[in-house]
Design a protein around this motif. Structure first.
Motif, PDB file in Angstrom:
ATOM      1  N   LEU A   1       5.142 -16.251 -11.432  1.00  0.00           N
ATOM      2  CA  LEU A   1       4.953 -15.501 -10.183  1.00  0.00           C
ATOM      3  C   LEU A   1       4.244 -16.350  -9.135  1.00  0.00           C
ATOM      4  O   LEU A   1       4.530 -16.252  -7.946  1.00  0.00           O
ATOM      5  N   ALA A   2       3.320 -17.183  -9.590  1.00  0.00           N
ATOM      6  CA  ALA A   2       2.523 -17.990  -8.657  1.00  0.00           C
ATOM      7  C   ALA A   2       3.400 -18.914  -7.829  1.00  0.00           C
ATOM      8  O   ALA A   2       3.034 -19.316  -6.723  1.00  0.00           O
ATOM      9  N   ARG A   3       4.571 -19.236  -8.337  1.00  0.00           N
ATOM     10  CA  ARG A   3       5.469 -20.150  -7.609  1.00  0.00           C
ATOM     11  C   ARG A   3       6.278 -19.426  -6.530  1.00  0.00           C
ATOM     12  O   ARG A   3       6.949 -20.057  -5.718  1.00  0.00           O
ATOM     13  N   ASP A   4       6.204 -18.093  -6.502  1.00  0.00           N
ATOM     14  CA  ASP A   4       6.939 -17.316  -5.493  1.00  0.00           C
ATOM     15  C   ASP A   4       6.226 -17.425  -4.133  1.00  0.00           C
ATOM     16  O   ASP A   4       5.025 -17.712  -4.078  1.00  0.00           O
ATOM     17  N   SER A   5       6.973 -17.181  -3.050  1.00  0.00           N
ATOM     18  CA  SER A   5       6.352 -17.286  -1.717  1.00  0.00           C
ATOM     19  C   SER A   5       5.239 -16.250  -1.539  1.00  0.00           C
ATOM     20  O   SER A   5       4.323 -16.436  -0.758  1.00  0.00           O
ATOM     21  N   GLU A   6       5.318 -15.129  -2.269  1.00  0.00           N
ATOM     22  CA  GLU A   6       4.243 -14.122  -2.197  1.00  0.00           C
ATOM     23  C   GLU A   6       3.361 -14.205  -3.434  1.00  0.00           C
ATOM     24  O   GLU A   6       2.768 -13.214  -3.866  1.00  0.00           O
ATOM     25  N   GLY A   7       3.302 -15.431  -3.999  1.00  0.00           N
ATOM     26  CA  GLY A   7       2.721 -15.625  -5.327  1.00  0.00           C
ATOM     27  C   GLY A   7       1.357 -15.009  -5.547  1.00  0.00           C
ATOM     28  O   GLY A   7       1.148 -14.286  -6.522  1.00  0.00           O
ATOM     29  N   GLU A   8       0.445 -15.271  -4.616  1.00  0.00           N
ATOM     30  CA  GLU A   8      -0.936 -14.833  -4.848  1.00  0.00           C
ATOM     31  C   GLU A   8      -1.006 -13.321  -5.044  1.00  0.00           C
ATOM     32  O   GLU A   8      -1.676 -12.816  -5.944  1.00  0.00           O
ATOM     33  N   GLU A   9      -0.260 -12.616  -4.181  1.00  0.00           N
ATOM     34  CA  GLU A   9      -0.273 -11.156  -4.258  1.00  0.00           C
ATOM     35  C   GLU A   9       0.428 -10.658  -5.529  1.00  0.00           C
ATOM     36  O   GLU A   9      -0.084  -9.784  -6.228  1.00  0.00           O
ATOM     37  N   LEU A  10       1.573 -11.248  -5.827  1.00  0.00           N
ATOM     38  CA  LEU A  10       2.327 -10.795  -7.004  1.00  0.00           C
ATOM     39  C   LEU A  10       1.537 -11.018  -8.295  1.00  0.00           C
ATOM     40  O   LEU A  10       1.579 -10.191  -9.215  1.00  0.00           O
ATOM     41  N   VAL A  11       0.812 -12.133  -8.359  1.00  0.00           N
ATOM     42  CA  VAL A  11      -0.006 -12.420  -9.545  1.00  0.00           C
ATOM     43  C   VAL A  11      -1.026 -11.307  -9.761  1.00  0.00           C
ATOM     44  O   VAL A  11      -1.179 -10.769 -10.864  1.00  0.00           O
ATOM     45  N   LYS A  12      -1.705 -10.939  -8.684  1.00  0.00           N
ATOM     46  CA  LYS A  12      -2.747  -9.902  -8.817  1.00  0.00           C
ATOM     47  C   LYS A  12      -2.141  -8.549  -9.191  1.00  0.00           C
ATOM     48  O   LYS A  12      -2.655  -7.844 -10.064  1.00  0.00           O
ATOM     49  N   ARG A  13      -1.073  -8.188  -8.520  1.00  0.00           N
ATOM     50  CA  ARG A  13      -0.480  -6.871  -8.771  1.00  0.00           C
ATOM     51  C   ARG A  13       0.026  -6.788 -10.216  1.00  0.00           C
ATOM     52  O   ARG A  13      -0.198  -5.802 -10.907  1.00  0.00           O
ATOM     53  N   ALA A  14       0.713  -7.822 -10.660  1.00  0.00           N
ATOM     54  CA  ALA A  14       1.277  -7.804 -12.016  1.00  0.00           C
ATOM     55  C   ALA A  14       0.153  -7.819 -13.054  1.00  0.00           C
ATOM     56  O   ALA A  14       0.244  -7.136 -14.077  1.00  0.00           O
ATOM     57  N   ARG A  15      -0.899  -8.590 -12.784  1.00  0.00           N
ATOM     58  CA  ARG A  15      -2.003  -8.644 -13.759  1.00  0.00           C
ATOM     59  C   ARG A  15      -2.614  -7.253 -13.937  1.00  0.00           C
ATOM     60  O   ARG A  15      -2.946  -6.845 -15.044  1.00  0.00           O
TER      61      ARG A  15
ATOM     62  N   GLY B   1       1.428   4.171   3.219  1.00  0.00           N
ATOM     63  CA  GLY B   1       2.013   2.844   3.444  1.00  0.00           C
ATOM     64  C   GLY B   1       1.581   1.858   2.375  1.00  0.00           C
ATOM     65  O   GLY B   1       2.390   1.052   1.885  1.00  0.00           O
ATOM     66  N   GLU B   2       0.314   1.913   1.991  1.00  0.00           N
ATOM     67  CA  GLU B   2      -0.186   0.978   0.973  1.00  0.00           C
ATOM     68  C   GLU B   2       0.425   1.280  -0.389  1.00  0.00           C
ATOM     69  O   GLU B   2       0.706   0.373  -1.167  1.00  0.00           O
ATOM     70  N   TYR B   3       0.612   2.559  -0.681  1.00  0.00           N
ATOM     71  CA  TYR B   3       1.238   2.947  -1.957  1.00  0.00           C
ATOM     72  C   TYR B   3       2.648   2.345  -2.038  1.00  0.00           C
ATOM     73  O   TYR B   3       3.012   1.711  -3.029  1.00  0.00           O
ATOM     74  N   ALA B   4       3.395   2.527  -0.959  1.00  0.00           N
ATOM     75  CA  ALA B   4       4.767   2.003  -0.944  1.00  0.00           C
ATOM     76  C   ALA B   4       4.761   0.479  -1.037  1.00  0.00           C
ATOM     77  O   ALA B   4       5.617  -0.124  -1.698  1.00  0.00           O
ATOM     78  N   ALA B   5       3.761  -0.146  -0.418  1.00  0.00           N
ATOM     79  CA  ALA B   5       3.675  -1.613  -0.469  1.00  0.00           C
ATOM     80  C   ALA B   5       3.383  -2.093  -1.894  1.00  0.00           C
ATOM     81  O   ALA B   5       3.944  -3.091  -2.357  1.00  0.00           O
ATOM     82  N   ARG B   6       2.496  -1.364  -2.612  1.00  0.00           N
ATOM     83  CA  ARG B   6       2.213  -1.745  -4.006  1.00  0.00           C
ATOM     84  C   ARG B   6       3.479  -1.628  -4.840  1.00  0.00           C
ATOM     85  O   ARG B   6       3.773  -2.450  -5.687  1.00  0.00           O
ATOM     86  N   ARG B   7       4.196  -0.565  -4.591  1.00  0.00           N
ATOM     87  CA  ARG B   7       5.423  -0.339  -5.367  1.00  0.00           C
ATOM     88  C   ARG B   7       6.423  -1.466  -5.116  1.00  0.00           C
ATOM     89  O   ARG B   7       7.030  -1.990  -6.056  1.00  0.00           O
ATOM     90  N   ARG B   8       6.559  -1.859  -3.861  1.00  0.00           N
ATOM     91  CA  ARG B   8       7.486  -2.961  -3.530  1.00  0.00           C
ATOM     92  C   ARG B   8       7.062  -4.261  -4.216  1.00  0.00           C
ATOM     93  O   ARG B   8       7.890  -4.994  -4.745  1.00  0.00           O
ATOM     94  N   SER B   9       5.756  -4.551  -4.177  1.00  0.00           N
ATOM     95  CA  SER B   9       5.275  -5.794  -4.809  1.00  0.00           C
ATOM     96  C   SER B   9       5.582  -5.801  -6.302  1.00  0.00           C
ATOM     97  O   SER B   9       5.983  -6.825  -6.857  1.00  0.00           O
TER      98      SER B   9
END
Ligand code: GLA
Length: 373
Positions: free
Chosen positions: A239-253, A203-211
């Motif tokens: 990315l930080a301006r997105d509603s999921e910003g905090e998570e997307l910033v970390k994943r993309a970094r 489940g976490e793998y799929a969640a990372r992929r979605r992010s």
């Protein structure tokens, strides 16, 4: 049709480049000495039969019942390979025997699918190339088993070369072997299996992929591979301006810096500066721990203990949430480092880890003569 065909396909460790594969990025894996041996032979009409030396009961399925995402368990992998090779399959019996540790993040599943793909290709005289067999193994896992994995494992299991890590561009699927001759430098690559339970890993793998896919969408790029290190700050602001910003910033970094680290490691290896890759391995671990959030205390503790024992670098390898860590160290430091890892796990009350030294082994190949079957 001949009586039987046998192939051996290896598991893998990834030197660096984690979760970058499904972002069209770069990976640098090596095939290991542990592998799966598969023999495929003709069987009763209309029936596929799967036998594993590691399982007590065979699994049988009628060919018309071979449908994606219906089978579970180990036999879904070889069944998926045959499905990907179909239609018009004859009755077949597949026998496998693997010494790749299961659930350790060493790609026992790619060893299984690639060995079966090679053996079935030979038996059925399909004439598929190694690259086409990679696609078959990948289709089995993505399309039949239903695991949204990124393709690195099948590529290295099929195309790995003794003595080299394989630099793979997961967009073009171009590969380049890079010499990784540890003996010549009196170095060792130590693998320590945390044996931590793989909780929620799928489940976490799929969640990372979605992010990651969402981050790419927000940035208007095809995949995170298309964000350069120099463009990272600007991308992260967006990315930080997105509603999921905090998570997307970390994943993309993680993905953008990891791709850069893979390229830096390749450059160092190609100029013979092997020890200098250590800090990049360790930085990769920190990025997986803090930004991609795929490590667990069991592996973090092992990494710390190996670094304290003098490793040049250490990191978790594979999909995460348990599994193995790897460390680059002087060959004569292996016993003390292994002991340090065991002590650190014991001090935290974790399961005793298992360690082995590895080096790049050959990729999948046919087994002929007395070795076969
Ligand atoms: C698993 C997947 C690979 C890759 C790694 C993480 O091994 O099968 O495709 O995504 O995780 O790098």
């Amino acid at each position: 049709m001949r009586e039987a065909a046998s192939w051996l396909a290896p598991g893998r460790v990834n030197l660096i480049g984690e979760h970058t594969d499904y972002n069209d990025g770069f990976v640098l894996p090596l095939a290991i000495e542990y592998g799966c041996r598969a023999t495929v032979s003709p069987g009763p009409d209309g029936l596929l039969r799967f036998v594993s030396a590691q399982e007590s009961d065979p699994v049988e399925i009628r060919i018309p019942a071979l449908q994606p995402e219906r089978m579970t368990g180990w036999a879904a992998y070889p069944a998926g390979v045959l499905w990907a090779l179909g239609p018009d399959l004859p009755g077949l019996t597949v026998t496998v025997d693997s010494d790749v540790p299961l659930g350790a993040g060493l790609s026992s599943s790619a060893a299984l699918t690639c060995s079966v793909a090679g053996a079935a290709n030979d038996l059925l005289e399909l004439g598929l190339s190694p690259r086409e067999l990679v696609a078959v193994a990948r289709k089995a896992e993505n399309g039949f088993v239903g695991a949204p994995t990124g393709g690195m494992d099948q590529l290295i299991s099929m195309l790995g070369e003794a003595g080299s890590v394989l630099f793979c561009d997961m967009r073009s699927l171009e590969v380049r072997p890079v010499r990784f001759d540890l003996d010549a430098d009196e170095l060792a690559l130590l693998v320590v299996d945390s044996r931590a339970p793989h909780q929620h890993a799928d489940g976490e793998y799929a969640a990372r992929r979605r992010s990651c896919e969402r981050a790419a969408h927000v940035l208007g790029v095809r995949a995170l591979r298309d964000v350069s290190l120099s463009g990272l700050d600007e991308a992260l602001e967006k990315l930080a301006r997105d509603s999921e910003g905090e998570e997307l910033v970390k994943r993309a970094r993680h993905i953008v810096t990891e791709n850069a680290r893979v390229n830096d490691v390749v450059a160092l290896l190609e100029s013979g500066r092997v020890r200098e890759i250590g800090p990049l391995l360790t930085a990769s671990h920190a990025s997986m721990r803090d930004d991609f959030e795929i490590t667990v205390p069991e592996v973090d503790v092992l990494v710390e203990s190996l670094l304290s024992a003098g490793a040049y670098g250490a990191r978790m390898t594979g999909g995460g949430f348990g599994g193995c860590v790897i460390a680059l160290l002087d060959a004569d430091a292996v016993p003390a480092a292994t002991q340090a890892a065991a002590n650190a796990a014991a001090a935290r009350g974790f399961t005793a880890p298992r360690a082995f030294v590895t080096s790049p082994a050959a990729g999948a190949h046919a087994l002929d003569g007395p070795d076969a079957g």
